[in-house]
Design a protein around this motif. Structure first.
Motif, PDB file in Angstrom:
ATOM      1  N   THR A 176       0.867  -1.186  -0.480  1.00  0.00           N
ATOM      2  CA  THR A 176      -0.200   0.050   0.191  1.00  0.00           C
ATOM      3  C   THR A 176       0.982   1.585   0.117  1.00  0.00           C
ATOM      4  O   THR A 176       0.634   1.928  -0.457  1.00  0.00           O
ATOM      5  CB  THR A 176      -1.261  -0.144   1.374  1.00  0.00           C
ATOM      6  N   LYS A 177       1.792   1.145   0.704  1.00  0.00           N
ATOM      7  CA  LYS A 177       3.116   2.013   0.693  1.00  0.00           C
ATOM      8  C   LYS A 177       3.922   2.507  -0.685  1.00  0.00           C
ATOM      9  O   LYS A 177       3.652   3.318  -0.968  1.00  0.00           O
ATOM     10  CB  LYS A 177       4.043   2.303   2.164  1.00  0.00           C
ATOM     11  N   SER A 178       4.095   1.633  -1.013  1.00  0.00           N
ATOM     12  CA  SER A 178       5.253   1.184  -2.202  1.00  0.00           C
ATOM     13  C   SER A 178       4.672   1.700  -3.679  1.00  0.00           C
ATOM     14  O   SER A 178       4.724   1.621  -4.873  1.00  0.00           O
ATOM     15  CB  SER A 178       6.655   0.048  -2.254  1.00  0.00           C
ATOM     16  N   LYS A 179       3.278   1.130  -3.392  1.00  0.00           N
ATOM     17  CA  LYS A 179       2.614   0.875  -5.522  1.00  0.00           C
ATOM     18  C   LYS A 179       1.115   0.944  -4.846  1.00  0.00           C
ATOM     19  O   LYS A 179       0.150   1.193  -5.620  1.00  0.00           O
ATOM     20  CB  LYS A 179       1.940  -0.616  -5.792  1.00  0.00           C
ATOM     21  N   SER A 180       0.951   2.513  -4.433  1.00  0.00           N
ATOM     22  CA  SER A 180       0.004   2.907  -4.043  1.00  0.00           C
ATOM     23  C   SER A 180      -0.509   3.415  -4.894  1.00  0.00           C
ATOM     24  O   SER A 180      -2.118   3.450  -5.335  1.00  0.00           O
ATOM     25  CB  SER A 180      -0.615   4.224  -2.456  1.00  0.00           C
ATOM     26  N   ASN A 181      -0.161   4.056  -6.581  1.00  0.00           N
ATOM     27  CA  ASN A 181      -0.801   4.801  -7.622  1.00  0.00           C
ATOM     28  C   ASN A 181      -1.820   3.354  -8.467  1.00  0.00           C
ATOM     29  O   ASN A 181      -2.279   3.824  -9.102  1.00  0.00           O
ATOM     30  CB  ASN A 181      -0.039   5.522  -8.111  1.00  0.00           C
ATOM     31  N   MET A 182      -1.450   2.653  -7.977  1.00  0.00           N
ATOM     32  CA  MET A 182      -2.017   0.980  -8.652  1.00  0.00           C
ATOM     33  C   MET A 182      -2.936   0.520  -7.929  1.00  0.00           C
ATOM     34  O   MET A 182      -3.761  -0.669  -8.284  1.00  0.00           O
ATOM     35  CB  MET A 182      -0.857  -0.088  -8.779  1.00  0.00           C
ATOM     36  N   LEU A 183      -3.174   0.933  -6.987  1.00  0.00           N
ATOM     37  CA  LEU A 183      -4.342   0.284  -6.043  1.00  0.00           C
ATOM     38  C   LEU A 183      -5.614   1.653  -5.598  1.00  0.00           C
ATOM     39  O   LEU A 183      -5.518   2.650  -6.298  1.00  0.00           O
ATOM     40  CB  LEU A 183      -3.721   0.300  -4.538  1.00  0.00           C
ATOM     41  N   SER A 184      -6.547   1.288  -5.737  1.00  0.00           N
ATOM     42  CA  SER A 184      -8.173   2.080  -5.837  1.00  0.00           C
ATOM     43  C   SER A 184      -8.039   2.229  -4.429  1.00  0.00           C
ATOM     44  O   SER A 184      -8.728   3.504  -4.103  1.00  0.00           O
ATOM     45  CB  SER A 184      -9.326   0.582  -6.140  1.00  0.00           C
ATOM     46  N   ASP A 185      -7.392   2.030  -3.718  1.00  0.00           N
ATOM     47  CA  ASP A 185      -8.240   2.066  -2.144  1.00  0.00           C
ATOM     48  C   ASP A 185      -6.643   1.712  -1.425  1.00  0.00           C
ATOM     49  O   ASP A 185      -5.918   0.762  -1.539  1.00  0.00           O
ATOM     50  CB  ASP A 185      -8.882   2.394  -1.676  1.00  0.00           C
ATOM     51  N   ALA A 186      -6.017   2.231  -0.730  1.00  0.00           N
ATOM     52  CA  ALA A 186      -4.951   1.990  -0.232  1.00  0.00           C
ATOM     53  C   ALA A 186      -5.036   1.624   1.386  1.00  0.00           C
ATOM     54  O   ALA A 186      -4.591   2.243   2.572  1.00  0.00           O
ATOM     55  CB  ALA A 186      -3.782   3.000   0.095  1.00  0.00           C
TER      56      ALA A 186
END
Length: 782
Positions: A176-186
């Protein structure tokens, strides 16, 4: 006694009122099956149950019946080797606790002057079952969850689960910290009991792992990254192991419950009956009801009886007599005058009494147990509208006449109505004759004037009417026994403004015998009103005389109780006057003594003068009773006896016998050996007939007369103190010593605050020097 009669007399509405008084589902179930009994012995027992409940409620206000559940289905499943859930097991433990609380409550009534044989017997049937209760509460928390401490294996498994969950979250938090841009919600979420991440559709290949779900729009995939798949697998395995261990614990608890199934079933049945008894007691309290004396001679005697379903502000109390001097009452009077309400009131009060309920009437009432109560109650209608109604009434009456016996109560409303007046009156009299000949008790209401004379011509029948106020043209709803109802048509017409010439012409058309009857009734009513007025005046005079007597009695008792105090004050005042005079005289005597050689006065003359003053002072002082010397008794002492140790001038308790002439005695916190002839007997603790509750089941645990709390944490110490005081009360100790030490003083203050707020602690004080001083608090128990 059929259901139709119960509906007509609205017995179901009464049961609905009783349902609201039951504290548990068990009690409500018992109420739903309530039915009037026709057995005199059973009815007396049911009335005794209600009476005992009302006695306790008057004294205590309420009873502890919380936490009790209907656990009969759980008990049945346990006996056929079913497995109970954690919540079901907790309900069983709660019910056991409720039974123990009831037993403890009943023990607090032992010193009260109450006769409670039925409640005492029921309480004896309740078994404590402390081992089963502790086994359940040691495994299941208050929310119905199996606790970690239920077994060492479960504690280990849940520790592993928390470890796996922590590791999984740590790894997913990294995403959630390193790939937050790939997640709909962190965030980290759960799908299919596995931890996953909400990944945008276009970054599916960047994570690998397994897809467990997707959003409704398809734009978000819930992916379990490959890096946590193994940890999630181990977590699932641990959860399976957890459920397997929980199931094993529940199987074990269910087996314990099965072993005590018979005790649990008896406890539930007993608590159900207790709740039902107190539901009846609460209803009696709310209705201001009284316990009726029951008979099987058909005698009804009620003073100021009220219909239980009519509100207090609306109901009119009435006196009813039946079965002693006459067996039938014929009530006449206008519509809406209260005839039907009176009829129903007698019926429902009889049903209440036969069901074990107290009746809303003054003390001293008496009611009969009937094998059947028959009723024909309905609204009168005109002949044009009511051929079918008349037929229906007659069908019902025929059925009643076929079943009536000398042990029946029959209620007829508007007997013979709905047909030709002459035929209807003839039918009504014939039906009444038939019922009266069979020695049944009957109350009938009617409009027919012919039935007014019916009551005068038969010894077994009396007339009655509902009062009508000519001045207000309104019924008063009062029942007047012995007085038939007047038509009041002429009086009402005159009050409404009808001309006198019309009224006089109408009176001339009335037959002479009818006028004679009306005049007789008017004379009776006038005599009754005068008698009631005289009675009211006499009652007021009696009330005033009683109030004067009570006032004088209180003044006299106040004088007697304070007489010694008044005398003592007078003596003190006189003593002060004499003392002052004595001081002045002493001063004068001193001056004279200095001159005695010159005056030649001898010393003994001064002594005589001083003695006269002292004698005057002693005459004013009250005589002190010499303490009676207690004869030393050479008697046998028993453990628990309260004794006075002469050598130490202290009061203590016998612990045990050491030799034939020597005993071990507890003096405060000290124990010492004392010879028999150095002790005086004070009293022996009251013997408890039932099994001592201070003995823990399965052990020889003995409650000591002191409790040592030194070294305890504050809360633990007060919890121990609370439990210990309950056991000391049950052991019948009148005094106990609480050792708390001095220290910071916090525990000492807590103990003394506890003593001030506990209703069973009469008073408390610090121990004497040889009892431990301020390190010990002595509780004197009620």
């Amino acid at each position: 006694m059929n259901q139709k009669i119960l509906r007509q007399l609205e017995f179901d509405k009464l049961k609905d009122m009783l349902l609201t008084k039951a504290a548990t589902s068990l009690g409500k179930d018992y109420v739903s099956r309530l039915f009037p009994s026709t057995d005199l012995e059973e009815v007396n027992r049911l009335q005794q149950e209600t009476d005992e409940a009302t006695q306790v409620l008057r004294l205590k206000g309420n009873v502890p019946l919380g936490g009790i559940h209907d656990i009969r289905p759980q008990i049945k499943r346990a006996t056929i080797d079913g497995v109970l859930s954690a919540t079901e097991c907790l309900e069983i433990a709660s019910t056991i606790y409720g039974g123990n609380q009831w037993k403890k409550f009943m023990s607090t009534l032992e010193d009260e002057e109450l006769s409670l044989p039925l409640l005492d017997e029921l309480t004896e049937h309740i078994t404590s079952l402390p081992k089963l209760e502790q086994a359940i509460k040691g495994c299941i928390d208050d929310y119905g969850n199996v606790m970690d401490g239920a077994s060492s294996k479960l504690r280990t498994i849940r520790s592993q689960i928390r470890s796996y969950e922590s590791s999984i979250r740590d790894r997913l938090d990294g995403y959630t910290k390193s790939k937050s841009n790939m997640l709909s919600d962190a965030i980290v979420t759960i799908r299919n009991d596995r931890y996953v991440l909400p990944v945008k559709q276009e970054y599916r290949s960047s994570f690998g792992g397994m897809v467990h779900d997707q959003s409704s729009s398809g734009q978000t995939l819930f992916i379990e990254p490959q890096a946590v798949v193994e940890l999630n697998n181990k977590l699932q395995e641990s959860r399976v192991d957890e459920q397997r261990e929980v199931d094993r614990i529940l199987v074990e608890l269910t087996q314990f419950i099965k072993e005590d199934a018979s005790f649990l079933r008896t406890n539930v049945d007993t608590l159900q009956q207790v709740d039902f008894m107190f539901a009846k007691g609460k209803l009696a309290h709310d209705m201001k009801a009284s316990k009726p004396k029951m008979n099987n001679q058909g005698i009804i005697h009620m003073r100021q009886a009220r219909h239980p379903l009519i509100a207090d502000g609306e109901v009119v109390p009435n006196d009813v007599e039946l079965g002693a001097d006459f067996t039938a009452i014929v009530i006449t009077g206008p519509n809406t005058g209260g005839k039907t309400v009176t009829l129903k009131m007698v019926g429902i009060c009889t049903l209440m009494a036969q069901a074990g309920l107290q009746v809303p009437a003054l003390d001293g009432l008496e009611l009969a147990v009937f094998d059947h109560i028959f009723a024909d109650i309905g609204d009168e209608q005109s002949i044009e509208q009511s051929l079918s109604t008349f037929s229906s009434h007659m069908t019902n009456i025929v059925e009643i006449l076929n079943q009536v016996t000398s042990q029946s109560l029959v209620l007829f409303d508007e007997l013979g109505a709905g047909t030709d007046p002459q035929e209807g009156a003839g039918l009504a009299m014939s039906i009444l004759d038939y019922v009266v000949e069979r020695k049944a008790r009957v109350i009938a209401t009617t409009h027919y004037p012919e039935l007014k004379a019916y009551g005068y011509n038969r010894e077994e029948v009396t007339n009655a009417s509902v009062e009508f106020d000519i001045e207000t043209l309104q019924p008063t709803y009062r029942l007047l026994l012995g007085v038939p109802g007047r038509s009041n048509a002429f009086d009402i017409s005159k009050r409404l403004g009808l001309k006198d010439e019309i009224i006089n012409q109408a009176k001339g058309m009335v037959r002479e015998d009818s006028r004679s009857v009306e005049n007789m009734i008017a004379s009776l009513e006038e005599s009754r009103k005068r008698a009631e007025t005289d009675y009211d005046v006499a009652e007021q005079r009696l009330k005033e005389a009683e109030e004067l007597y009570q006032s004088l009695s209180q003044e006299y008792q106040h004088y007697l109780s304070n007489k010694d105090q008044y005398l003592e004050k007078a003596r003190e005042k006189a003593s002060k006057v004499v003392s002052k005079a004595e001081e002045q005289a002493e001063e004068i005597l001193t001056e004279i003594r200095n001159m005695r050689e010159e005056a030649g006065v001898k010393e003994h003359r001064f002594i005589d003068a001083r003695k006269k003053l002292s004698d005057q002072k002693s005459e004013l002082e009250p005589e002190q009773k010499k303490p009676e010397k207690k004869s030393k008794e050479s008697r046998e002492f028993h453990p628990g006896d309260e004794v006075h140790v002469l050598t130490f001038n202290q009061t203590g308790h016998i612990v045990q016998k050491v030799t034939n002439k020597e005993y071990e005695v507890q003096l405060g916190i000290m124990k010492m050996k004392v010879k028999q002839d150095q002790m005086e007997f004070i009293k022996r603790p009251k013997q408890v007939e039932t099994k001592p509750l201070s003995t823990v089941k399965g052990s020889n645990y003995h409650v000591k007369p002191e409790l040592d709390l030194r070294g305890e944490r504050y809360e633990d110490a007060l919890n121990r103190l609370d439990k210990y005081l309950d056991e000391a009360l049950l052991a019948n100790y009148h005094q106990v010593s609480i050792i708390h030490g001095k220290g910071t003083g916090a525990l000492m203050k807590g103990v003394q605050a506890y003593a001030r707020n506990h209703r069973s602690v009469k008073k408390h004080k610090f121990g004497t020097a040889n009892e431990g001083g301020t390190g010990v608090t002595i509780f004197e128990l009620k």
